[in-house]
Structure formats: C-alpha cells, structure tokens
Design a protein around this motif. Structure first.
Motif, PDB file in Angstrom:
ATOM      1  N   GLY A   1      21.385 -63.499   2.947  1.00 27.34           N
ATOM      2  CA  GLY A   1      20.164 -63.458   3.751  1.00 27.34           C
ATOM      3  C   GLY A   1      18.924 -63.685   2.915  1.00 27.34           C
ATOM      4  O   GLY A   1      18.020 -64.448   3.296  1.00 27.34           O
ATOM      5  N   THR A   2      18.855 -63.029   1.750  1.00 25.85           N
ATOM      6  CA  THR A   2      17.706 -63.211   0.853  1.00 25.85           C
ATOM      7  C   THR A   2      17.656 -64.637   0.324  1.00 25.85           C
ATOM      8  O   THR A   2      16.570 -65.244   0.243  1.00 25.85           O
ATOM      9  N   TYR A   3      18.806 -65.178  -0.013  1.00 20.77           N
ATOM     10  CA  TYR A   3      18.861 -66.558  -0.523  1.00 20.77           C
ATOM     11  C   TYR A   3      18.368 -67.543   0.538  1.00 20.77           C
ATOM     12  O   TYR A   3      17.567 -68.438   0.241  1.00 20.77           O
TER      13      TYR A   3
ATOM     14  N   LEU B   1      27.164 -58.860   0.236  1.00 21.27           N
ATOM     15  CA  LEU B   1      27.158 -60.319   0.381  1.00 21.27           C
ATOM     16  C   LEU B   1      26.142 -60.759   1.430  1.00 21.27           C
ATOM     17  O   LEU B   1      25.408 -61.731   1.242  1.00 21.27           O
ATOM     18  N   THR B   2      26.100 -60.027   2.541  1.00 16.75           N
ATOM     19  CA  THR B   2      25.153 -60.357   3.605  1.00 16.75           C
ATOM     20  C   THR B   2      23.720 -60.252   3.112  1.00 16.75           C
ATOM     21  O   THR B   2      22.881 -61.121   3.403  1.00 16.75           O
ATOM     22  N   ALA B   3      23.422 -59.189   2.362  1.00 15.42           N
ATOM     23  CA  ALA B   3      22.067 -59.017   1.827  1.00 15.42           C
ATOM     24  C   ALA B   3      21.715 -60.149   0.867  1.00 15.42           C
ATOM     25  O   ALA B   3      20.594 -60.688   0.899  1.00 15.42           O
TER      26      ALA B   3
ATOM     27  N   SER C   1      11.031 -59.114   7.842  1.00 20.47           N
ATOM     28  CA  SER C   1      11.782 -60.304   8.249  1.00 20.47           C
ATOM     29  C   SER C   1      13.248 -59.906   8.391  1.00 20.47           C
ATOM     30  O   SER C   1      13.878 -59.495   7.417  1.00 20.47           O
ATOM     31  N   ILE C   2      13.786 -60.022   9.584  1.00 19.90           N
ATOM     32  CA  ILE C   2      15.146 -59.585   9.865  1.00 19.90           C
ATOM     33  C   ILE C   2      16.046 -60.808   9.913  1.00 19.90           C
ATOM     34  O   ILE C   2      15.952 -61.630  10.828  1.00 19.90           O
ATOM     35  N   VAL C   3      16.917 -60.928   8.932  1.00 23.88           N
ATOM     36  CA  VAL C   3      17.803 -62.083   8.821  1.00 23.88           C
ATOM     37  C   VAL C   3      19.188 -61.703   9.324  1.00 23.88           C
ATOM     38  O   VAL C   3      19.801 -60.759   8.830  1.00 23.88           O
ATOM     39  N   ALA C   4      19.668 -62.442  10.319  1.00 28.41           N
ATOM     40  CA  ALA C   4      21.018 -62.220  10.846  1.00 28.41           C
ATOM     41  C   ALA C   4      21.945 -63.280  10.257  1.00 28.41           C
ATOM     42  O   ALA C   4      21.829 -64.457  10.577  1.00 28.41           O
TER      43      ALA C   4
END
Length: 481
Positions: A123-125, A118-120, A83-86
């Motif tokens: 995105g996971t959240y 922070l992005t990781a 799953s690729i979260v931008a």
C-alpha cells in the motif's frame, strides 16, 4: 508455447509475436474462434493501453468486497485526513509466490500478521510510486485523472529490479530487493506473535435436534415437551451449554476447582433469579445445586467462584505436571492455544516449491517431521493426553515407511508423508480442529484433548483476561477469589 509465454514477461504480445502471428489471430477471429476483446488485447500497442487502463488497473488494484468498503468507511470517519489504501489480496499472494514465502494456514495463525505487513508495504509503495493512480486504490479519490500507462505489473517490477527503486520526486528508496527480502524473512521467522481468540457464549439450540426412541440405550434423554416422559415418548440428547462457571467443591475426600457447564435450558431460570434481586453468583449457586449434588459424592459444600466464564477463556494452570496456557473449550475439552513455529526453510521444504518446480522429496518431509516433533516435545505439554506425544515419538519408523505423497492404490486411498504432516499441523493448530493420525497409531482424533469426567483446575490456576490485541492482560488467581 509455454516457453514463449515465459519469455514474454511484461512485453506486449503485439511487440513480441505480432509480426509473425497477427494474420493468424485475425483469421481466428474472422472464423469465430477468438473474441474481439481477445484480439484487441493481442494487437494492443504500448501507446494504446492508457485508454484501457481503468479496467486493467481495477482488476489488479481495486478491492470490491463490501466488508472492505465498510472498514474503509469506518476508518475514514475516524481519521478523515488519512489516505486509506485498500490492497487486493492477489497482490500479497503474488508477492508470496514470486519471492517464495509459503502460506501454510494449517501450521499456525502467523500468516495473518505476515499478510498485514505485506499489505502495509505494498500500500505504501503504491501510494508513493504511483501518485497519479490514487483514485484506483485510495478511498475517496474518485476524481477523473489522466493516466499515461505503458507498463503496469507491480510485483513483477519488484522482482526484476536489480537496483533499488526510488521515488522520482523525493529520491526516497521504496524498494531494495536484497535488503527488503531479508527484512521480510526476519518477519516470517518470528517465533512468537500475539494471537488472541474471541471468547463467546452460546444461545443457540438447547440440544441436538435428533429425537431418539424411548428404547434407545443412550443415557439421560431430554423430554420433547414438559410432561412427555422419555421412557414413553423418547427424547433429545446432547444438551448444549450456554457458558461455563468455576465452582470450588469440597467433599470428604478433597477440594476441587471444577469447570461446570451451564446448560442452555438453565439460562432463563438464572435470569429470573437475577431479576428477583439475587446477584449473578447467588443465582448460579442456586440453579446448579442439584447438578453439583448429583455429580459429587459425599459433598460437604460448594462455592461459585466465577459465575460466568465464556468458551475459549484463557487459563494458566498445571496440566500433566507442566504449567501451561490453554483455553476452556467446554466443561470437558481443553483447547490448545500454543502456536506451532516452523522456520521459513522448513515450510519451504514441506511445500518443495522452487521456481515453480516441485522438488518435494522424502528427505525434506522427514526433516519437517523431525522439526515438528522437536517443537511438540518442548512446547506442547497438553499433548501428553491420550499419549499423543508418546505415539508421535514412537512413530518415526512408521512415518518413514509411508509413500511421499497421497495416492490411490487399487481404488483405495493411501495417505503419504505429506498428508500425515498436514494432519499433524491441523491437530497442533491453536484451535479446536482435529487431525487424523490413525496411520501412526493414534486411536482417537489428534488434538481431542478431552477429560470425560470434567475439567478440574488447581488452586494455582489463573484466569487470564486479554485485550483484543493481546497487548494487555489481567490475571485473576482462583485462590484469591
């Protein structure tokens, strides 16, 4: 009005002010002083937001830049099951502002790593807390799904959460403000992160494009065309370099390891020599013969050790009595690659921001200067050049006498402590940028680490080849070549 806005938080305007202001809003709209869209937003009730959710969420979550879409496609083709979260940059920016994690690009390059963490996290959240909104931020999830949305402000929810936030279905703790903020403070305060710079060659213009007169006093003009003598027709100056080479030069006086620039105008000649059957080392040796003879008196012999060294190549060698890593900027310029480390408390002191209140004080800036100076004295031996260290250490009284902030006095710009610190950070940054510290006594641009006679390495020098991540290195000692 500001007080009303601050109290509003994530409460709808219609809930907070609708009864009192609704009639006035409609009247403004009727008289053409408010758009229909603005009126709709002000009068919107919580149970109506779902039909407007797509555009609202898109503005907060959907990354539209084409370069991001390209990266998503590349990763998706390599890892089809992932799953690729931008995550939009404004979410990490809002997180930094909300929890007071400054972003000072001038200090060092560590902000890239912190933004990545922070992005990781965000995105996971998003993925775990809002599974029904996947189609808005997960690449490839374009199917229509119903949305029931009454409140949506990701970072605001993290800020006001007094208790840990858990996933409803699994019970997994997704956010514990006390624990997680301490974790991010620890990340922010890492003293050393892996930072690498791209090595490069130059195949652009062969020289500066300005044509100077034949009577110009500049040295070594370059002919405009073959047969056009510079004494008659003038010419170009500023010959550009394509790459560097390292040459062992033996004279009657000593043995030197010289960093020699290969002019762009010489590249074709070297390529032709290689095409005739010579190796790269042999071709460069033959091409630079006249240049080496001209620049070295009483030359006995010379040997090309490394025929092609790219700009920004990392080297470990002795400079000003210290063993240090640096990059080869050109054949006459060192580039600093030591990152300046300033703790979170010091960076906060420099910006002086607390809860949107500017409390940047003179004492704060003096502390920042002293902390930076301590780092320079201990970890930046390259700055012995041009007496930069000596100037900084003797400039504390000059710095203390400056105004706190930049200001205009009688139409004249007067630099303040914050402006000097900003220039100091720029000059110490691990790149080729120069800072202006003339107000402290520096006669040349700060970080102009130039050796006009050309860079010379010692026999203990090591050429350090790095992987793009910096995790792997291969060292080649000049004495072993």
């Amino acid at each position: 009005m500001r007080g009303l806005i601050e109290k509003k938080n994530d409460t709808f305007a219609s809930e907070k002010f609708g009864r009192k202001m609704g009639a006035q809003w409609r009247e403004l709209h009727w008289n053409g002083l408010m758009t229909q869209r603005k009126l709709n937003h002000l009068l919107m009730r919580p149970d109506e937001i779902s039909k407007y959710a797509t555009g609202f969420i898109n503005r907060q979550l959907v990354e539209t830049r084409q370069v991001i879409k390209l990266v998503e496609e590349l990763i998706s083709s390599e890892y089809p099951a992932a799953s690729i979260v931008a995550v939009k940059a404004n979410l990490t920016h809002q997180f930094r502002q909300t929890f007071n994690f400054p972003k000072l690009r001038e200090v060092n390059d560590y902000h890239h790593a912190f933004d990545a963490s922070l992005t990781a996290f965000i995105g996971t959240y998003l993925l775990k807390q809002y599974p029904k909104l996947e189609r808005f931020f997960v690449y490839g999830k374009f199917a229509k799904q119903p949305v029931n949305l009454t409140r949506f402000n990701v970072i605001r929810k993290l800020a006001v959460a007094e208790e840990p936030i858990a996933n409803i279905e699994t019970g997994e703790i997704l956010w514990d403000k006390t624990v997680d903020i301490k974790y991010f403070e620890k990340l922010y305060n890492y003293k050393r992160l892996l930072v690498t710079h791209e090595v490069r060659e130059n195949y652009g213009a062969m020289f500066d494009q300005t044509i100077f007169k034949a009577t110009d006093s500049r040295k070594r003009l370059i002919q405009k065309k073959k047969g056009f003598a510079t004494e008659t027709y003038g010419g170009y100056t500023g010959r550009t370099l394509a790459y560097l080479t390292i040459v062992k030069v033996v004279t009657n006086k000593d043995t030197q390891y010289q960093v020699v620039g290969i002019p762009t105008t010489m590249v074709t000649q070297i390529q032709q020599l290689e095409a005739s059957g010579l190796t790269s080392k042999q071709a460069v040796t033959k091409a630079i013969g006249a240049m080496i003879n001209e620049n070295n008196k009483k030359l006995q012999s010379y040997e090309v050790l490394l025929p092609k060294v790219r700009f920004e190549q990392v080297v470990r060698d002795e400079v000003k009595g210290h063993i240090h890593r640096f990059a080869l900027g050109t054949d006459t310029y060192y580039h600093n690659i030591q990152e300046l480390y300033l703790p979170l408390t010091i960076q906060r002191a420099f910006l002086g921001k607390r809860n949107d209140t500017d409390i940047q004080t003179e004492q704060n800036l003096l502390t920042v200067f002293e902390t930076t100076l301590a780092q320079v004295n201990r970890y930046f031996p390259l700055y012995e050049m041009n007496k930069f260290k000596q100037i900084l250490n003797s400039a504390q009284e000059k710095f203390a006498a400056l105004p706190t902030k930049n200001k205009m006095v009688k139409n004249k710009f007067v630099i303040g402590k914050d402006g000097v610190l900003n220039n100091l950070f720029i000059g110490l940054h691990a790149n080729a940028s120069f800072g202006n510290l003339k107000v402290l006594g520096a006669k040349t641009s700060f970080e102009q680490l130039q050796v006009p006679g050309g860079l010379k390495l010692t026999d203990q020098a090591e050429i350090i080849y790095q992987s793009p991540t910096g995790l792997f290195e291969r060292k080649v000692a000049l004495k072993d070549l």
